[in-house]
Design an enzyme around this catalytic site. Structure first.
Site, short mmCIF file in Angstrom:
data_model
loop_
_atom_site.label_atom_id
_atom_site.label_comp_id
_atom_site.label_asym_id
_atom_site.label_seq_id
_atom_site.Cartn_x
_atom_site.Cartn_y
_atom_site.Cartn_z
CB CYS A 1 -0.99 -0.05 1.17
SG CYS A 1 -2.34 1.11 0.97
CG HIS B 1 -3.62 -3.71 3.36
ND1 HIS B 1 -2.61 -3.26 4.16
CD2 HIS B 1 -4.21 -2.61 2.84
CE1 HIS B 1 -2.59 -1.94 4.16
NE2 HIS B 1 -3.57 -1.52 3.36
CD GLU C 1 -1.12 -6.23 5.37
OE1 GLU C 1 -0.88 -6.66 4.23
OE2 GLU C 1 -1.19 -5.02 5.63
#
Ligand code: XMP
Length: 520
Positions: free
Chosen positions: A86, A176, A178
């Site tokens: 990001c 993202h 994660e």
């Protein structure tokens, strides 16, 4: 900040994203040590041979706010693979001569990315499909790629959703990977760690246990430690860890705040004093807490009052024990980030978690927080490694301020008793229906409104009980649990019929974000 200078690791340079901790967690889940360092603190000289990969996190900044972030460009010239996520992706592009501008369409939430070219980063990520669902959260985006970068995948709004410069080993993703909402996101991280950084596994609960025990022994020496035991997973693991490390030099103090679940105090005494034979001091401070909380309805004030009183009580008892130098607490990584970013970056404050934010400025005890770099599931694994029972390890989390933050508005004895009963019935029902372990956390709350009902032929005017049950991996994000109608009906009936003071039950269906797990 560093846990171990010599362990090979991936470092995550934090620009203030709410998800930075998750990146670290994902890497550790792969069995590889990872460490977070603030962009404000990272120095070229900190990066030694043990650093095998660098992740640039997301963050609330704009790449053109040069004065708000400090980042030594030379860090990118070390021939260490870099993954920008990001904001990290944007900064990586900008520092290499690309351009970043405000997107026409801000993207928050789910989006699809479409494969354009092969890359080591996306090896087995698309799994024979053309697109994958990912989670975006950005207002700016890369509008022109730097020289020698190529597009690996695009979304409708972000042409450069995944990019690479294979020679320099630079990789960037606009979304993202994660967060769990990104389908197969772990694969991207695993590809970066193993295929690109080529690091070997070096991080397990056994490694952590041995390291923590050695560190605690070194830190404590011949002094005594008091441990804030609540009976929850975190403090139980801390207590057992200290018990293994320093035995009788540990004194566990269990404070009955009056804000605990029904029967909690009896269970804690039974487990830790009788079964695990620890030094346990039981403090009944119910009246003290209730007196201080009288007329207080502001959530942050409640948290601060409870946190401060906790510490005062510990200090009071520490004096009695004599020669106590340390206070051990079960603070976790998420507690730190949500109170005040560990790394000093720009993450905005959401709540003061009592075991961090509520600490008085001047403390007479030094803190031992052995779990402060661990996530909940890592703590659970560590607990099993320490031979704690599955029953203790798999308990739902319970917040330090207890029922106080599950009772918006003022706290009274009457409301506490009502809430304890409702919560007890709810948790029992979950256990009886075999649902307890499917749910990450569940509780009942008492809302400060009364509504009209009818029981028998009589009008009632009583409190509203809110039930919350969520699934989550770590408490950072959460979804509500979908119960069957029959379960909802039976628990609602049980609560309304058995508890005087509640005549209506509602179920909270918000996720986190935008909500939080607790009400306050
Ligand atoms: P929120 O409400 O921030 O909660 O979404 C995330 C997780 O943290 C727990 N929690 C706390 N735990 N002290 C704690 O030890 C606190 O002050 C505190 N506040 C929230 C919450 O129960 C959930 O598991």
């Amino acid at each position: 900040m560093s846990l171990d200078q010599n362990l090979n690791k991936i470092i995550i340079i934090d620009f203030g994203s709410q998800f930075t901790q998750l990146i670290a967690r994902r890497v550790r889940e792969l069995g590889v040590f990872s460490e977070i360092v603030s962009h404000k603190k990272i120095k070229l000289k900190n990066i030694n041979n043990s650093v095998k990969g660098i992740v640039l996190s997301g963050g609330p900044l704009n790449v053109y706010q040069n004065n708000k972030y400090s980042f030594d460009k030379k860090i990118l010239r070390l021939d260490i693979p870099v993954l920008g996520i990001c904001f990290g992706h944007q900064i990586l592009s900008k520092l290499n001569g690309g351009r970043v501008k405000q997107s026409k369409h801000r993207e928050f939430g789910l989006a699809n990315v479409y494969k354009k070219n092969n890359s080591l980063l996306t090896s087995n990520f698309f799994r024979n499909k053309k697109s994958k669902q990912v989670w975006m959260s950005h207002a700016d985006q890369v509008s022109k790629l730097p020289k020698n970068f190529k597009v690996v995948a695009s979304s409708t709004n972000s042409k450069f959703a995944i990019v690479e410069n294979k020679i320099k080993k630079y990789y960037g993703v606009q979304f993202h990977p994660e967060v769990t909402h990104t389908e197969n996101g772990k694969k991207l991280i695993s590809n970066f760690v193993f295929l690109i950084c080529k690091i070997k596994r070096n991080w397990s609960s056994k490694d952590q246990k041995n390291k923590l025990i050695t560190d605690i022994r070194k830190q404590v020496g011949t002094k005594k430690v008091i441990c804030a035991l609540s009976g929850g997973v975190d403090s139980s693991v801390v207590a057992q860890l200290l018990n293994k490390a320093i035995g009788k030099k540990l004194y566990c103090i269990f404070v009955n705040t009056g804000l605990l679940r029904k029967n909690e105090e009896a269970q804690v005494v039974q487990t830790f004093k009788k079964r695990l034979k620890m030094n346990l001091i039981y403090v009944n401070a119910k009246k003290e807490f209730l007196k201080k909380l009288k007329y207080i309805s502001d959530p942050e004030k409640k948290r601060k009052i409870i946190g401060n009183l906790f510490i005062k009580i510990f200090e009071r008892y520490a004096k009695k024990i004599k020669n106590v130098k340390f206070l051990a607490q079960g603070t976790l990584y998420p507690d730190l980030i949500e109170s005040k970013s560990v790394t000093g970056s720009q993450t905005s404050k959401i709540k003061s978690h009592h075991n961090v934010g509520g600490l008085p400025k001047k403390m007479n005890l030094k803190l031992i927080e052995p779990l402060k770099f661990l996530f909940k599931d890592e703590v659970r694994k560590l607990g099993l490694e320490l031979n704690l029972s599955k029953e203790i390890i798999s308990r739902h989390p319970f917040p330090g301020p207890g029922l106080a933050i599950r009772m918006p508005g003022i706290i009274t004895n009457e409301k506490l008793n009502i809430l304890k009963e409702a919560d007890y019935f709810f948790i029992q029902a979950l256990k009886n229906h075999g649902l307890y372990h499917e749910i990450w956390q569940a509780y009942a709350a008492l809302l400060p409104v009364k509504t009209v009902g009818v029981m028998g032929d009589n009008r009632t005017y009583e409190y509203l009980c809110l039930l919350r049950a969520i699934t989550s991996e770590d408490g950072m994000t959460a979804d509500y649990y979908e119960f069957k109608k029959s379960f909802m009906q039976s628990i609602s009936n049980k609560i309304v019929n058995s508890i005087r003071g509640i005549n209506r039950v509602v179920y909270d269906v918000t996720s986190k974000p935008p909500s939080t797990i607790e009400l306050e």
